[in-house]
Design an enzyme around this catalytic site. Structure first.
Site, PDB file in Angstrom:
ATOM      1  N   ASP A 334       0.784  -1.221  -0.024  1.00 56.55           N
ATOM      2  CA  ASP A 334      -0.096   0.103   0.080  1.00 56.55           C
ATOM      3  C   ASP A 334       0.917   1.235   0.012  1.00 56.55           C
ATOM      4  OD1 ASP A 334      -2.112  -1.575   0.092  1.00 56.55           O
ATOM      5  OD2 ASP A 334      -2.879  -1.220   2.123  1.00 56.55           O
ATOM      6  N   GLY A 335       1.950   1.249   0.631  1.00 57.76           N
ATOM      7  CA  GLY A 335       2.880   2.434   0.517  1.00 57.76           C
ATOM      8  C   GLY A 335       3.391   2.956  -0.974  1.00 57.76           C
ATOM      9  N   ASN A 413      -5.042   8.398   2.195  1.00 54.22           N
ATOM     10  CA  ASN A 413      -5.331   7.541   3.475  1.00 54.22           C
ATOM     11  C   ASN A 413      -5.815   8.357   4.474  1.00 54.22           C
ATOM     12  OD1 ASN A 413      -5.080   4.769   2.757  1.00 54.22           O
ATOM     13  ND2 ASN A 413      -3.136   4.604   3.794  1.00 54.22           N
ATOM     14  N   ASP A 443      -4.532  12.871  22.136  1.00 53.47           N
ATOM     15  CA  ASP A 443      -3.180  12.858  21.447  1.00 53.47           C
ATOM     16  C   ASP A 443      -3.140  13.283  20.089  1.00 53.47           C
ATOM     17  OD1 ASP A 443      -1.957  11.743  23.767  1.00 53.47           O
ATOM     18  OD2 ASP A 443      -1.893   9.560  23.129  1.00 53.47           O
TER      19      ASP A 443
END
Length: 570
Positions: A334-335, A413, A443
């Site tokens: 996917d990268g 994404n 966070d």
């Protein structure tokens, strides 16, 4: 002598009490008196402090609203300015085109025909305007009266014009068939219509870009949803006004000629597969191969046979890739798909992703049988999944009074806003179409597409969403609240995340895990759905590929089957 002193002291104290007099100099009495005197003063001071804090809170809220109004107005002004520049450039090009046609006709015609030619131009210029509008709406032949045709000799120009008009006529005859077949056609045959300046930038000899047709399918049959103008074309590129929940099929109308191959770096298996694929596409399919500069160096280091492989040398050539490439092949996980999508700031050609990474939700094809897969893709038709991207703008508080905004960033994404190295919780104010949503204290926050629902958003507690479902995921990261649950917002909204002026620390934003930027108090991030999707090829269809990816990648709902231990019959 001692007893007499004691008696005298006792008599003195007793006499003083009998007279109704209390010694005010005793420690206990003096402390009590001081407390009684200070108590009303302290209570009054606390009341004033509370009132003052309420006033300051009101002032801070008003200042924050003013700052948000300025940021929103600036973003809107920048958008209108961009639209104005586009329309102005289009008008100037149209005016220059008319002047060139006038000069060409004036040089070719005699003085006796001057008045006639001027009258002809007064008619043809409005027709050119109508032609451009009609061409954008229906995707017909482009470049009928382009600069190349003006600069050509008269005989050659007239011959090409006649050919184009015949193509346009044939396309117009099939317009009724398009509606009857429930499909959307792209009849554009894109020529190498680049100017002389562009030819210097791109020295590669590319062939004409392939045209194609998209149609909605439902259980293998064409659907009756063609009236919804969801997918449209701009010179053969896919764009969307909305998301489509139907399965879309792509069929080539002319054979693809140019393929771009992008690979995962530092992998021997990928390097071997890439060399084999390049050789097969060249020898068997006779296609033009385009690779990254790094990949070309690796291929040439292996053999000088790969001299035919083409690449680019600067950023200007990268911006022209969508005009040349028919098909994009990725070798990795996917990268690699994310990296390939980031290369295209506008339209993206159809992507064929091969699984060669550790985890892949967007890579349904296996490398072992790449020949059969690519042959089927090049032959068509094949199903595609439209994966939308988020378009993000960072608005700086320091440049709010200036006409300056940072460029748009497209993500496939998610966009992540976190606290970075700070030990303080993030303080983020979120707005949806100028309506206040919530204040995120935790966070951080994730704004994800449905394609990115199985990435960081899933790890932060978000739901897995089918990539064809239209929407934007709003997922908090470790919120300091038990009731803060993720949201799924519609695709047409614009989200604005602001770091308030009273925030204790800065925030950091990253786009698909890279291009990390710092947000100081007063800065804002504006996100909306981009108009250029990433269309990935499906092995079966979007639903089958999605379910298979979560089963294989995440082992979703894998458990031991419950045994059958009911009582036996007597």
């Amino acid at each position: 002598m001692a007893p007499s002193k004691i008696n005298s002291n006792n008599n003195a104290s007793a006499s003083s009490q009998e007279n109704g007099f209390v010694d005010s100099l005793s420690p206990k009495n003096s402390e009590k008196a001081v407390q009684e005197m200070i108590k009303p003063l302290v209570q009054g001071t606390d009341d004033h402090l509370i009132e003052f804090s309420e006033v300051m809170r009101t002032v801070t809220k008003a200042l924050r609203q003013v700052a948000e109004g300025k940021a929103s107005a600036k973003a809107e002004a920048a958008e209108w300015k961009r639209k104005y520049e586009i329309e102005r450039e289009r008008y100037m090009n149209l005016e220059n085109r008319g002047n060139k046609i006038c000069a060409k006709l004036g040089s070719c015609c005699t003085q006796a025909c001057t008045n006639i030619s001027r009258g002809f131009l007064s008619i043809i210029l409005p027709c050119l305007v109508f032609w451009d509008i009609w061409k954008e709406c229906h995707g017909q032949v482009s470049g009928v009266l382009s600069e190349e045709h003006v600069s050509e000799p008269n005989s050659q120009r007239l011959e090409n014009l006649a050919n184009h008009l015949s193509i346009s006529k044939n396309a117009g005859n099939t317009s009724e068939d398009v509606c009857g077949n429930n499909g959307i056609f792209s009849h554009e045959v894109l020529l190498d219509g680049e100017t002389k300046g562009d030819s210097k930038v791109m020295q590669c000899n590319f062939k004409s870009k392939a045209s194609f047709k998209l149609s909605w399918c439902c259980n293998g049959e064409k659907s009756d949803q063609h009236k919804h103008d969801i997918v449209s074309f701009d010179k053969g590129n896919i764009t969307t006004a909305q998301r489509s929940s139907k399965q879309i099929s792509l069929k080539w109308e002319s054979p693809p000629q140019t393929v771009l191959i992008m690979t995962k770096p530092n992998s021997t298996a990928v390097r071997i597969l890439c060399a084999d694929m390049v050789r097969w596409l060249r020898d068997q399919k006779h296609m033009t191969i385009l690779v990254e500069p790094r990949v070309k160096s690796e291929l040439l280091a292996e053999s000088s046979f790969y001299n035919f492989v083409q690449t680019w040398t600067n950023e200007k050539e990268i911006l022209l890739l969508h005009m040349k490439v028919d098909l994009l092949v990725t070798l990795g996980g996917d990268g690699t798909v994310l990296w390939a999508a980031s290369m295209f700031k506008g339209p993206v050609p159809p992507v064929v992703p091969f699984s060669l990474g550790s985890l892949g939700f967007m890579t349904p094809f296996y490398s072992e049988n790449f020949r059969d897969c690519l042959a089927a893709i090049l032959r068509g038709p094949f199903n595609i999944t439209l994966r939308h991207r988020l378009q993000c703008h960072v608005i700086r508080d320091a440049t709010r009074n200036q006409h300056h905004t940072e460029g748009a960033i497209l993500v496939l994404n998610e966009v992540t806003i976190d606290r970075g190295i700070s030990s303080f919780l993030t303080n983020l104010e979120c707005y949806c179409d100028n309506a206040f949503v919530t204040c995120v204290q935790g966070d951080g926050l994730i704004l994800s597409t449905t394609s990115g629902s199985t990435a960081y958003s899933l790890a932060a507690g978000g739901s897995m969403v089918h990539p064809q479902v239209p929407g934007i995921l709003f997922t908090p990261i470790c919120p300091h609240s038990l009731s803060f649950r993720p949201l799924i917002l519609p695709e047409h909204v614009t989200l604005r995340v602001l770091v308030p002026l009273n925030s204790r620390s800065n925030a950091w934003v990253s786009f698909d895990g890279k291009d990390r930027k710092e947000l100081v108090p007063g800065d804002a991030l504006v996100c909306s759905m981009a108009s250029w999707p990433v269309s990935t090829a499906c092995q079966v269809d979007s639903t089958n590929d999605f379910l298979r990816s979560i089963h294989d990648g995440l082992h979703w709902n894998v458990r031991k089957t419950q045994s059958f231990d009911s009582p036996r019959d007597a």
